[in-house]
Design an enzyme around this catalytic site. Structure first.
Site, PDB file in Angstrom:
ATOM      1  CB  CYS A  57       6.642  -2.459  -4.908  1.00 17.27           C
ATOM      2  SG  CYS A  57       6.650  -2.935  -3.171  1.00 17.27           S
ATOM      3  CG  HIS A  58      12.713  -4.886  -2.694  1.00 20.83           C
ATOM      4  ND1 HIS A  58      13.874  -4.175  -2.587  1.00 20.83           N
ATOM      5  CD2 HIS A  58      13.084  -6.166  -3.009  1.00 20.83           C
ATOM      6  CE1 HIS A  58      14.898  -4.984  -2.808  1.00 20.83           C
ATOM      7  NE2 HIS A  58      14.454  -6.195  -3.058  1.00 20.83           N
ATOM      8  CB  THR A  59       6.297  -6.857  -2.518  1.00 21.73           C
ATOM      9  OG1 THR A  59       6.420  -5.965  -1.407  1.00 21.73           O
ATOM     10  CG2 THR A  59       5.595  -8.117  -2.071  1.00 21.73           C
ATOM     11  CG  HIS A  79       2.123  -4.820  -5.880  1.00 14.11           C
ATOM     12  ND1 HIS A  79       3.338  -5.396  -6.137  1.00 14.11           N
ATOM     13  CD2 HIS A  79       2.304  -4.016  -4.820  1.00 14.11           C
ATOM     14  CE1 HIS A  79       4.214  -4.963  -5.256  1.00 14.11           C
ATOM     15  NE2 HIS A  79       3.626  -4.107  -4.449  1.00 14.11           N
ATOM     16  CD  GLU A  80       4.306   1.635  -5.947  1.00 10.99           C
ATOM     17  OE1 GLU A  80       4.660   0.950  -4.970  1.00 10.99           O
ATOM     18  OE2 GLU A  80       4.980   2.566  -6.390  1.00 10.99           O
ATOM     19  CB  CYS A 109     -15.132  -7.939   0.999  1.00 10.16           C
ATOM     20  SG  CYS A 109     -15.508  -8.204   2.744  1.00 10.16           S
ATOM     21  CB  CYS A 112     -15.237  -9.669   6.255  1.00  7.96           C
ATOM     22  SG  CYS A 112     -13.799  -8.589   6.183  1.00  7.96           S
ATOM     23  CB  CYS A 115     -14.523  -4.750   5.597  1.00  9.53           C
ATOM     24  SG  CYS A 115     -13.316  -5.358   4.397  1.00  9.53           S
ATOM     25  CB  CYS A 123     -10.470  -7.618   3.476  1.00 10.38           C
ATOM     26  SG  CYS A 123     -11.821  -8.369   2.574  1.00 10.38           S
ATOM     27  NE  ARG A 127      -6.704 -11.593   6.190  1.00  8.42           N
ATOM     28  CZ  ARG A 127      -6.625 -11.868   7.494  1.00  8.42           C
ATOM     29  NH1 ARG A 127      -5.550 -12.448   7.980  1.00  8.42           N
ATOM     30  NH2 ARG A 127      -7.608 -11.565   8.303  1.00  8.42           N
ATOM     31  CB  CYS A 187       2.142  -0.669  -3.328  1.00  8.20           C
ATOM     32  SG  CYS A 187       3.061  -1.606  -2.080  1.00  8.20           S
ATOM     33  NE  ARG A 382       7.681   2.025  -5.459  1.00  7.40           N
ATOM     34  CZ  ARG A 382       8.159   1.215  -4.501  1.00  7.40           C
ATOM     35  NH1 ARG A 382       9.451   1.052  -4.321  1.00  7.40           N
ATOM     36  NH2 ARG A 382       7.321   0.557  -3.711  1.00  7.40           N
TER      37      ARG A 382
END
Ligand code: NAD
Ligand code: ZN
Length: 389
Positions: A57-59, A79-80, A109, A112, A115, A123, A127, A187, A382
């Site tokens: 992903c670009h992040t 992360h994907e 979680c 909180c 959530c 979260c 988060r 993601c 992707r």
């Protein structure tokens, strides 16, 4: 406790350090290096995952380049992804070895105020935090090479055959779902689709502008299409994106480079005063401002999704707000990862949502750097990276 011990002993690697391959970013902007790393067992409220498929992903690219972001190296990005639980740490009751899961960069979680609120997925505990490179339980990393720590990324670090995540950052999904496809829900696709259907909420027959036609933007366009938007205007600096975007319902195109006035003015002229909704999926501060200023006064809503550089500032005249335009932003399309993601996976299983058309490339893990090359060249949507266990 008895049950937990039994579950742990189901895998013969439980409780032990696993040596496996990971793609390590040693320095900003330098190709990742496949290394043998050690992955420590999961601690309290953590799970260790065997990753089967991951995507870029670009992040990941922003934090790997570290041009507009804080550098933190060596680090394992990614992360994907989709994988299987290998073992669970103390106190984990909702997951067990063998479960099929999607890790998510922003967790839930379930306890909180966020959530518990129907309106938020931010979260308090889990988060997204792009600057933290360690686990919450002890502030240490679970990855190391020759005893030296390697940092985590957004609690997922999926560019590794095995990774450790907090249980709240992992969604359990239908084991019949093909992980090589549904991994993109972890993601990009949920982010874009949710930004439109959960946040922008276009009405049937409305006009929607999508800034940035990568995976996230095309998923946002898909959200506009299924919402019944009649005009979906794609905005991208790369005109090569336009042909592909037609498959996602984009029916008009604007390349800001083709005009000698701001793109928001071009869109206002095309739409008799502005679009009803806009969704920004570029990460460019200029595009964020344009995406806001191109919505119609009185009712227009703009949603920011792109991750800005750390020093960016959003500048617009306050009259744009007084004239009843709304600006919003979202992480992960406002989905709560553990609660909502399994249902989104079911939508794919029931053929109510298409994913295959987002996946244009696939490479083996050993060639992960090619996925970076495709993204930097603006090629395809992707690229799936197949782990080679
Ligand atoms: P991508 O690189 O595949 O697509 C981005 C597209 O934007 C490219 O086609 C590029 O040509 C275009 N673009 C760049 N600058 C532009 C500009 N000024 N005007 C018009 N078009 C422009 O990236 P992606 O993986 O689809 O991610 C898109 C953005 O979403 C990134 O900023 C990423 O970090 C962000 N993101 C946010 C979340 C979230 O939860 N908010 C989650 C995932 C990704
Ligand atoms: Zn992402």
């Amino acid at each position: 406790m008895g049950t937990l011990t039994n579950i742990s002993t189901m895998s013969n690697t439980a409780g032990k350090v696993i040596k496996c391959k990971a793609a390590v970013a040693w320095e900003a902007g330098k190709p990742l290096v496949i290394e043998e790393v050690e992955v420590a067992p999961p601690q309290k409220h953590e799970v260790r995952l065997k990753i089967l498929f991951t995507a870029l992903c670009h992040t990941d690219v922003y934090f790997w380049e570290a041009k507009g972001q804080n550098p933190l190296f060596p680090r394992i990005f990614g992360h994907e992804a989709g994988g299987i639980v290998e073992s669970v740490g103390e106190g984990v009751t909702e997951l067990q070895p063998g479960d099929h899961v999607l890790p998510v960069f922003t967790g839930e979680c379930k306890e909180c105020a966020h959530c518990k609120s129907e309106e938020s997925n931010m979260c308090d505990l889990l988060r997204i935090n792009t600057d933290r490179g360690t686990m919450l339980n002890d502030g240490q990393t679970r990855f190391s090479k020759d005893g030296k720590p390697i940092y985590h990324f957004v609690g997922t670090s999926t560019f590794s055959e095995y990774t450790v995540s907090h249980v709240g950052s992992v969604a359990k999904i239908n084991p019949a779902a093909p992980l090589d496809k549904v991994c993109v829900l972890s993601c990009g696709i949920c982010t874009g689709f949710g930004a439109t259907v959960n946040v922008a909420k276009p009405k049937k027959g409305s006009s929607v502008a999508i800034f940035g036609l990568g995976a996230v933007g095309l998923a946002a366009a898909e959200g506009a299409r299924v919402s019944g938007a009649s005009r979906i205007i794609g905005v991208d600096l790369n005109s090569n994106r336009f042909e592909e975007a037609k498959k996602f319902g984009v029916n008009e195109f604007v390349n800001p480079k083709d005009h000698n006035k701001p793109v928001q003015e071009v869109i206002a002229e095309m739409t008799n005063g502005g679009v009803d909704r806009s969704v920004e999926c570029t990460g460019s501060i200029q595009a964020m401002i344009s995406a806001f200023e191109c919505v119609h006064d009185g009712w227009g809503v703009a949603v920011l999704v792109g991750v800005p550089s750390k020093d960016d500032a959003f500048k617009t005249h306050p009259m744009n707000f007084l004239n009843e335009r709304t600006l919003k932003g979202t992480f992960y399309g406002n989905y709560k990862p553990r609660t909502d993601l399994p249902c989104v996976v079911e939508k794919y299983m029931n053929k109510e949502m298409e994913l295959d058309k987002f996946i244009t490339h696939s490479v083996p893990f050993s060639e992960i750097n090619k996925a970076f090359e495709y993204m930097l060249a603006g090629e395809g949507i992707r690229c799936i990276i197949r782990m080679e266990h």
